[in-house]
Design a protein around this motif. Sequence first.
Motif, PDB file in Angstrom:
ATOM      1  N   VAL A  33      -7.352  -0.496   1.308  1.00  0.00           N
ATOM      2  CA  VAL A  33      -6.663   0.709   0.848  1.00  0.00           C
ATOM      3  C   VAL A  33      -5.212   0.610   1.328  1.00  0.00           C
ATOM      4  CG1 VAL A  33      -7.522   1.966   2.897  1.00  0.00           C
ATOM      5  CG2 VAL A  33      -6.588   3.250   0.969  1.00  0.00           C
ATOM      6  N   LEU A  34      -4.301   0.970   0.457  1.00  0.00           N
ATOM      7  CA  LEU A  34      -2.881   1.010   0.830  1.00  0.00           C
ATOM      8  C   LEU A  34      -2.589   2.400   1.390  1.00  0.00           C
ATOM      9  CD1 LEU A  34       0.082  -0.130   0.732  1.00  0.00           C
ATOM     10  CD2 LEU A  34       0.222   0.801  -1.582  1.00  0.00           C
ATOM     11  N   ILE A  35      -2.129   2.450   2.621  1.00  0.00           N
ATOM     12  CA  ILE A  35      -1.794   3.737   3.256  1.00  0.00           C
ATOM     13  C   ILE A  35      -0.280   3.778   3.461  1.00  0.00           C
ATOM     14  CG2 ILE A  35      -2.153   5.227   5.266  1.00  0.00           C
ATOM     15  CD1 ILE A  35      -4.860   3.856   5.684  1.00  0.00           C
ATOM     16  N   GLU A  36       0.360   4.788   2.862  1.00  0.00           N
ATOM     17  CA  GLU A  36       1.816   4.952   3.000  1.00  0.00           C
ATOM     18  C   GLU A  36       2.102   6.291   3.661  1.00  0.00           C
ATOM     19  OE1 GLU A  36       4.026   3.637  -0.781  1.00  0.00           O
ATOM     20  OE2 GLU A  36       1.995   4.038  -1.522  1.00  0.00           O
ATOM     21  N   ALA A  37       3.023   6.302   4.605  1.00  0.00           N
ATOM     22  CA  ALA A  37       3.440   7.557   5.242  1.00  0.00           C
ATOM     23  C   ALA A  37       4.897   7.804   4.880  1.00  0.00           C
ATOM     24  CB  ALA A  37       3.281   7.457   6.747  1.00  0.00           C
ATOM     25  N   ALA A  38       5.168   8.984   4.337  1.00  0.00           N
ATOM     26  CA  ALA A  38       6.541   9.331   3.964  1.00  0.00           C
ATOM     27  C   ALA A  38       6.665  10.846   3.923  1.00  0.00           C
ATOM     28  CB  ALA A  38       6.893   8.736   2.601  1.00  0.00           C
ATOM     29  N   GLY A  39       7.780  11.361   4.440  1.00  0.00           N
ATOM     30  CA  GLY A  39       7.971  12.819   4.458  1.00  0.00           C
ATOM     31  C   GLY A  39       6.912  13.461   5.323  1.00  0.00           C
ATOM     32  N   GLU A  40       6.202  14.428   4.755  1.00  0.00           N
ATOM     33  CA  GLU A  40       5.120  15.093   5.502  1.00  0.00           C
ATOM     34  C   GLU A  40       3.764  14.781   4.888  1.00  0.00           C
ATOM     35  OE1 GLU A  40       5.505  17.013   8.407  1.00  0.00           O
ATOM     36  OE2 GLU A  40       7.412  15.956   8.224  1.00  0.00           O
ATOM     37  N   ARG A  41       3.673  13.601   4.263  1.00  0.00           N
ATOM     38  CA  ARG A  41       2.426  13.252   3.576  1.00  0.00           C
ATOM     39  C   ARG A  41       2.023  11.814   3.861  1.00  0.00           C
ATOM     40  NH1 ARG A  41       3.801  15.198  -2.621  1.00  0.00           N
ATOM     41  NH2 ARG A  41       3.396  17.436  -2.361  1.00  0.00           N
ATOM     42  N   ILE A  42       0.706  11.546   3.695  1.00  0.00           N
ATOM     43  CA  ILE A  42       0.283  10.152   3.563  1.00  0.00           C
ATOM     44  C   ILE A  42      -0.246   9.990   2.139  1.00  0.00           C
ATOM     45  CG2 ILE A  42      -0.249   9.587   5.965  1.00  0.00           C
ATOM     46  CD1 ILE A  42      -3.265  10.011   5.146  1.00  0.00           C
ATOM     47  N   TYR A  43      -0.038   8.810   1.597  1.00  0.00           N
ATOM     48  CA  TYR A  43      -0.519   8.459   0.255  1.00  0.00           C
ATOM     49  C   TYR A  43      -1.551   7.348   0.396  1.00  0.00           C
ATOM     50  CZ  TYR A  43       3.639  10.971  -1.354  1.00  0.00           C
ATOM     51  OH  TYR A  43       4.590  11.931  -1.586  1.00  0.00           O
ATOM     52  N   LEU A  44      -2.707   7.518  -0.230  1.00  0.00           N
ATOM     53  CA  LEU A  44      -3.738   6.478  -0.212  1.00  0.00           C
ATOM     54  C   LEU A  44      -3.918   5.932  -1.622  1.00  0.00           C
ATOM     55  CD1 LEU A  44      -4.397   7.984   2.500  1.00  0.00           C
ATOM     56  CD2 LEU A  44      -6.750   7.265   2.140  1.00  0.00           C
ATOM     57  N   THR A  45      -3.861   4.601  -1.759  1.00  0.00           N
ATOM     58  CA  THR A  45      -4.018   3.967  -3.066  1.00  0.00           C
ATOM     59  C   THR A  45      -5.100   2.908  -2.993  1.00  0.00           C
ATOM     60  OG1 THR A  45      -1.636   4.247  -3.389  1.00  0.00           O
ATOM     61  CG2 THR A  45      -2.774   2.831  -4.960  1.00  0.00           C
ATOM     62  N   ALA A  46      -6.001   2.904  -3.992  1.00  0.00           N
ATOM     63  CA  ALA A  46      -7.038   1.866  -4.093  1.00  0.00           C
ATOM     64  C   ALA A  46      -7.142   1.434  -5.549  1.00  0.00           C
ATOM     65  CB  ALA A  46      -8.388   2.405  -3.620  1.00  0.00           C
ATOM     66  N   THR A  47      -7.470   0.159  -5.777  1.00  0.00           N
ATOM     67  CA  THR A  47      -7.603  -0.333  -7.156  1.00  0.00           C
ATOM     68  C   THR A  47      -8.517  -1.540  -7.196  1.00  0.00           C
ATOM     69  OG1 THR A  47      -6.408  -1.156  -9.093  1.00  0.00           O
ATOM     70  CG2 THR A  47      -5.546  -1.818  -6.959  1.00  0.00           C
ATOM     71  N   ASP A  48      -9.176  -1.738  -8.351  1.00  0.00           N
ATOM     72  CA  ASP A  48      -9.897  -2.999  -8.579  1.00  0.00           C
ATOM     73  C   ASP A  48      -9.293  -3.700  -9.802  1.00  0.00           C
ATOM     74  OD1 ASP A  48     -10.740  -1.518 -10.719  1.00  0.00           O
ATOM     75  OD2 ASP A  48     -12.872  -1.842 -10.413  1.00  0.00           O
ATOM     76  N   LEU A  49      -8.059  -3.299 -10.135  1.00  0.00           N
ATOM     77  CA  LEU A  49      -7.273  -3.793 -11.281  1.00  0.00           C
ATOM     78  C   LEU A  49      -7.733  -3.201 -12.615  1.00  0.00           C
ATOM     79  CD1 LEU A  49      -6.657  -7.561 -10.383  1.00  0.00           C
ATOM     80  CD2 LEU A  49      -5.248  -5.569  -9.841  1.00  0.00           C
ATOM     81  N   GLU A  50      -8.882  -2.529 -12.639  1.00  0.00           N
ATOM     82  CA  GLU A  50      -9.310  -1.835 -13.863  1.00  0.00           C
ATOM     83  C   GLU A  50      -9.160  -0.332 -13.702  1.00  0.00           C
ATOM     84  OE1 GLU A  50     -13.067  -2.871 -15.512  1.00  0.00           O
ATOM     85  OE2 GLU A  50     -12.539  -4.986 -15.714  1.00  0.00           O
ATOM     86  N   VAL A  51      -9.552   0.157 -12.521  1.00  0.00           N
ATOM     87  CA  VAL A  51      -9.402   1.587 -12.210  1.00  0.00           C
ATOM     88  C   VAL A  51      -8.641   1.690 -10.894  1.00  0.00           C
ATOM     89  CG1 VAL A  51     -10.600   3.756 -11.759  1.00  0.00           C
ATOM     90  CG2 VAL A  51     -11.596   2.124 -13.359  1.00  0.00           C
ATOM     91  N   GLY A  52      -7.595   2.505 -10.886  1.00  0.00           N
ATOM     92  CA  GLY A  52      -6.821   2.708  -9.665  1.00  0.00           C
ATOM     93  C   GLY A  52      -6.725   4.192  -9.352  1.00  0.00           C
ATOM     94  N   MET A  53      -6.653   4.530  -8.060  1.00  0.00           N
ATOM     95  CA  MET A  53      -6.544   5.937  -7.657  1.00  0.00           C
ATOM     96  C   MET A  53      -5.484   6.077  -6.573  1.00  0.00           C
ATOM     97  SD  MET A  53      -9.399   8.419  -5.862  1.00  0.00           S
ATOM     98  CE  MET A  53     -10.392   8.788  -7.291  1.00  0.00           C
ATOM     99  N   LYS A  54      -4.669   7.116  -6.702  1.00  0.00           N
ATOM    100  CA  LYS A  54      -3.671   7.411  -5.679  1.00  0.00           C
ATOM    101  C   LYS A  54      -3.718   8.900  -5.384  1.00  0.00           C
ATOM    102  CE  LYS A  54       1.181   6.593  -4.505  1.00  0.00           C
ATOM    103  NZ  LYS A  54       2.402   5.871  -4.901  1.00  0.00           N
ATOM    104  N   SER A  55      -3.834   9.266  -4.097  1.00  0.00           N
ATOM    105  CA  SER A  55      -3.809  10.689  -3.757  1.00  0.00           C
ATOM    106  C   SER A  55      -3.009  10.906  -2.486  1.00  0.00           C
ATOM    107  CB  SER A  55      -5.230  11.253  -3.618  1.00  0.00           C
ATOM    108  OG  SER A  55      -6.081  10.349  -2.996  1.00  0.00           O
ATOM    109  N   PHE A  56      -2.536  12.132  -2.301  1.00  0.00           N
ATOM    110  CA  PHE A  56      -1.724  12.413  -1.115  1.00  0.00           C
ATOM    111  C   PHE A  56      -2.329  13.573  -0.314  1.00  0.00           C
ATOM    112  CE2 PHE A  56       0.166  15.037  -4.496  1.00  0.00           C
ATOM    113  CZ  PHE A  56       0.234  16.282  -3.874  1.00  0.00           C
ATOM    114  N   TYR A  57      -2.004  13.589   0.986  1.00  0.00           N
ATOM    115  CA  TYR A  57      -2.553  14.605   1.889  1.00  0.00           C
ATOM    116  C   TYR A  57      -1.479  14.985   2.909  1.00  0.00           C
ATOM    117  CZ  TYR A  57      -6.856  12.987  -0.176  1.00  0.00           C
ATOM    118  OH  TYR A  57      -7.825  12.649  -1.093  1.00  0.00           O
ATOM    119  N   PRO A  58      -1.453  16.253   3.347  1.00  0.00           N
ATOM    120  CA  PRO A  58      -0.455  16.672   4.338  1.00  0.00           C
ATOM    121  C   PRO A  58      -0.762  16.056   5.701  1.00  0.00           C
ATOM    122  CG  PRO A  58      -2.015  18.446   3.895  1.00  0.00           C
ATOM    123  CD  PRO A  58      -2.349  17.347   2.943  1.00  0.00           C
TER     124      PRO A  58
END
Length: 372
Positions: A33-58
């Motif tokens: 999982v790709l975890i990015e921290a920026a501002g007041e959020r973290i972003y989590l991204t996952a993919t299998d190259l066919e379906v990808g999901m990205k969501s953010f949380y405070p």
Amino acid sequence: MEFKIDKETFLKALQKIQGIVEKRNTMPILSNVLIEAAGERIYLTATDLEVGMKSFYPTTVVKDGKITVSAKKVYEIIKELPNEEIRFTTRENDWVEIRCGKAHFNIVGLSPEEFPYFPKVNEDSFIVLNNRICREMIEQTSYAICHDETKYNLNGIFIKATTENERNVIRMVATDGHRLSIAEREFSGKISGELGKGIIFPKKGIFELKKMTEEEEGDILLGFMDNSAVIKKGNTVVVMRLVDGEFPDYTRVVPVGNDKVVTIAREVFFHSLRRMAILSSEKFKGIKFDINSGGMEISSSNPELGEAREEIEAVYSGDPLTVRFNARYLIDVLSVLGNEQVELVLRDELSPAIVKPSGSEGFLAVIMPMRL
């Protein structure tokens, strides 16, 4: 990178992407999982190259940055930590430190530079789908998705929007060659070019969409870009590659000459079928239906196990008729309907049957008979 987050939020974020990450390990980075921290959020991204999901949380970000770690392992770690604040820090050489209470983990990460690109989403052309309607339609069709990988154009749900009688209708269709399911609902908004032509959503993407509709209320936004569908809801975006290929002309499969209508109480029919199915097997899976004006007798016979029969009340006024169906197919249809009465619409013992709710539109299933 460094951030502090409460366990419940982090666990929910990691749980959400578990269905997306690549399980076969063809490329190690895809099980991360790709975890990015920026501002007041973290972003989590996952993919299998066919379906990808990205969501953010405070969260409380101490230092911006990004890293990729094993989605499964980090989820298992967070799940077992005490209910205290978690401190997540990256070290040199892509190592990650996780601290919570007196627990302390150092785990190996992979460089975020290797992680596949997640497209930027343009929200201008999205159509709005009602959450409840979307969930109902997926439930009413997904059971009929084909699981034979060689029939790749049937490995998903066909979605098409049309204008009929001055109203916009969206239709979902699934088939595995033995049964067909069609659900349709009215919707507002303009019909995009892709939806007008019809597209095939992949099986995995459909199940992720269904999960999104079950999590919390709120409309689903649907858009398209570069042969992919984009679904947005709340803090989450899912991008799925559409299935290449032509979906068969399902309208030719729906029988038009069926004139024998049997009306049955759904609950009674459902439980009777489940009882009769106990004696069926892979070899003897057909269940016989003897229908006449007095009602319907359902029977199951298996030389290896024995036989069973049951009479149930049914409203029918045609000539006596005997047909045989795979009980599993009928049970699947009845389990996605909430109506009190259903109709079995037949022609003869060799023609496909239609199953639909009595007195309401919006759903129809076609089931192929078995030879008597």
